[in-house]
Motif scaffolding. Structure first.
Motif, mmCIF file in Angstrom:
data_model
loop_
_atom_site.group_PDB
_atom_site.id
_atom_site.type_symbol
_atom_site.label_atom_id
_atom_site.label_comp_id
_atom_site.label_asym_id
_atom_site.label_seq_id
_atom_site.Cartn_x
_atom_site.Cartn_y
_atom_site.Cartn_z
ATOM 1 N N ARG A 1 76.731 46.179 48.373
ATOM 2 C CA ARG A 1 77.783 45.226 47.382
ATOM 3 C C ARG A 1 77.385 43.981 47.415
ATOM 4 O O ARG A 1 76.981 43.551 48.552
ATOM 5 C CB ARG A 1 79.278 45.606 47.887
ATOM 6 N N GLY B 1 77.968 53.220 46.290
ATOM 7 C CA GLY B 1 77.742 54.195 47.326
ATOM 8 C C GLY B 1 79.007 54.858 48.111
ATOM 9 O O GLY B 1 80.238 54.065 48.274
ATOM 10 N N HIS B 2 78.812 56.026 48.295
ATOM 11 C CA HIS B 2 80.070 56.815 48.863
ATOM 12 C C HIS B 2 79.789 57.537 50.087
ATOM 13 O O HIS B 2 80.425 58.356 50.879
ATOM 14 C CB HIS B 2 80.840 57.750 47.842
ATOM 15 N N GLY B 3 78.458 57.611 50.489
ATOM 16 C CA GLY B 3 77.980 58.482 51.563
ATOM 17 C C GLY B 3 77.343 57.349 52.742
ATOM 18 O O GLY B 3 77.995 56.628 53.278
ATOM 19 N N ARG C 1 75.822 52.220 51.435
ATOM 20 C CA ARG C 1 76.836 51.514 50.797
ATOM 21 C C ARG C 1 76.219 50.089 50.275
ATOM 22 O O ARG C 1 75.851 49.454 51.356
ATOM 23 C CB ARG C 1 78.289 51.364 51.316
#
Length: 138
Positions: free
Chosen positions: A77, A70-72, A75
């Motif tokens: 993890r 995710g970059h927006g 995200r």
């Protein structure tokens, strides 16, 4: 026909504000929108005092169980043995929650039983979608 899967999860909010041990949240999956999942937080758990939901790709949740993605605005993890971190970015700030990975895996398994990965496109009614698009263009 729309078939919806809902699953309650316990989310642990990571914040500088007074610490809430856990907040209830609900994961949603609707076969009529087969690429997306939604995570809803009830009004008492939000700063605004209203129900808040985030919609994002099912694939993001799947990949995020194993590696950061995710970059927006959303995200995901892995964190430790059985936690997954979800970050929700908005102009007002960022909310970070930990959810049991096993709960997410169980939810994703249910969604995959309903709509197998790779076959999402078969759930779309393209004629209906096109008619809606054309109707809105008038």
């Amino acid at each position: 026909m729309s078939i919806v899967i809902e699953q309650s999860v316990e989310a642990r909010l990571v914040a500088a504000a007074p610490r809430m041990q856990s907040i209830p949240a609900t994961l949603h999956y609707d076969r009529s929108d087969p690429f997306a999942v939604r995570m809803t937080f009830p009004a008492p758990a939000t700063l605004e005092g209203v129900e808040v939901y985030w919609t994002f790709a099912r694939e993001l949740l799947t990949i995020g169980l194993e590696e950061p993605v995710g970059h927006g605005d959303v995200r995901v993890r892995p964190y430790g043995y059985d936690r997954t971190v979800l970050e929700f970015h908005a102009p007002e700030g960022t909310a970070v929650v930990h959810v049991h990975s096993s709960d997410i895996r169980r939810f994703l398994q249910r969604t995959t039983e309903l709509v197998p990965v790779g076959l999402e496109h078969l759930q779309r009614d393209l004629d209906h979608d096109l008619a809606e698009l054309l109707r809105d263009a008038r």
